[in-house]
Design a protein around this motif. Structure first.
Motif: not given
Length: 379
Positions: A219-220, A224-225, A228-229
């Motif tokens: 998710g990054i 930058k996220r 969400s994981e």
């Protein structure tokens, strides 16, 4: 022609991979990219194709649609457990079918809505795709069985538009594409002012690789996220087995508009052999855009290549051999010295695009088969 190979990559195994695609899977390769540990190690395309060309990627569209839903979930706009009867309260009565009233976004994501067959054809010919989706008979309880239904993907697009007032493409432009330097994307509408969701996205191999990097990095993207994981984990989990009529890679689990792979990881998967393969255990992603007669074999050859691409030894060949192969891969139509030629013309049923005929041509040049396909429109 585009050609880049990291010095760690075996030129011989890369050339063998290209030959095997053409000879064994009857595949015309248009673009290939591989990332290892977030580093680009392979990028190639024979002329006139390129990794930057925006093109129809068929059902790879579905994974982008699911990603949009994931972002909306992370933002609190919706939950996968939300019932469609609570979202489309004014559009249709859900009382007529108890199965329909239990339908949730999760069922759309996992292709388990309960329809007997895919309803995308009816939706594409309709002015109200949402109503058309619900008019289709629901013969199974949602979540009970898997059915590959592009209409369910369309409904993900419809849900997002209903809740945000934006098309799925506009939503992605704001919340995904601009953060990943992805521009000039188009997505067809149908069934009213709704992006098709499951098909119709025009995007490049470069852009698809960025999606693969987002998923393999949980998710990054570039620090930058974006997702969400938890969403990445949930999306790539195989909830239903998949399609038992096909090869193992199509019955190894289906997540949120994403297939599970027999050899590990998951993939976005488009018709005629468009793949974005993500293998976290190897920290590899591979994007390949082609036109293939044997997509199952093509996928197997991709995994074979990923397993041997770093097997470089003293007997390895020069990159010039790959360059020569790519330079001779595409033969311009007006320069073909035809030995054998076959032409066929097919009449097309009435459709909204005013397509009347499809013409196919086959040419055999030095034992190499070149196929061409043309649509002919009245408009």
């Amino acid at each position: 022609m585009e050609l880049y190979l990291n010095e760690k990559i075996s030129c011989k195994n890369t050339l063998d991979f290209l030959h095997s695609q053409f000879n064994n899977a009857k595949t015309n390769v248009h673009a290939v990219q591989v990332y290892k540990d977030n580093e680009l190690v392979v990028r190639l395309a024979p002329s006139p194709y390129s990794n930057t060309h925006k093109r129809q990627v068929y059902s790879i569209s579905k994974t982008f649609a699911a990603t949009a839903i994931g972002i909306a979930c992370d933002m609190g706009i919706l939950k996968v457990t939300d019932k469609l009867s609570d979202i489309f309260t004014n559009e249709i009565s859900f009382e007529q079918n108890s199965n329909m009233s239990e339908l949730t976004i999760w069922h759309l994501l996992t292709m388990s809505s309960g329809h007997k067959d895919c309803c995308m054809k009816e939706i594409s010919l309709s002015r109200d795709g949402v109503s058309t989706f619900f008019k289709k008979e629901f013969i199974n309880t949602p979540g009970e069985s898997y059915l590959y239904d592009t209409g369910a993907s369309y409904m993900l697009s419809a849900v997002l538009t209903k809740l945000t007032g934006m098309s799925m493409l506009d939503f992605l432009n704001i919340h995904l594409f601009r953060h990943m330097d992805i521009h000039n994307i188009t997505w067809k509408f149908c069934g009213g002012n709704i992006n098709e969701g499951g098909i119709g996205l025009n995007i490049s191999a470069d852009d698809i690789a960025k999606l693969g990097l987002l998923y393999i990095n949980k998710g990054i993207y570039k620090g930058k996220r974006i997702l969400s994981e938890k969403w990445i984990t949930d999306a790539t989990t195989g909830y239903l087995a998949g399609d038992f009529t096909r090869e193992p890679d199509w019955k190894s689990g289906y997540g949120y508009q994403i297939w599970r792979n027999v050899q590990g990881g998951s993939r976005a998967d488009g018709a005629f052999g468009q793949y974005c393969i993500v293998v976290p255990d190897k920290n590899i992603i591979m994007v390949i855009l082609v036109e293939s007669e044997n997509v199952e074999m093509e996928l197997s050859l991709c995994f074979n290549y990923m397993n041997c691409m770093f097997s470089k030894n003293t007997n390895d060949i020069s990159i010039k051999h790959i360059e020569n192969f790519l330079n001779n891969y595409y033969i311009p139509f007006n320069s073909i010295d035809t030995i054998k030629e076959e032409k066929k013309l097919y009449k097309i049923n009435a459709n909204s695009n005013n397509i009347t005929f499809a013409k196919t041509e086959k040419h055999i040049i030095n034992k190499r088969e070149i196929k061409r396909f043309f649509f002919i429109s009245n408009s």
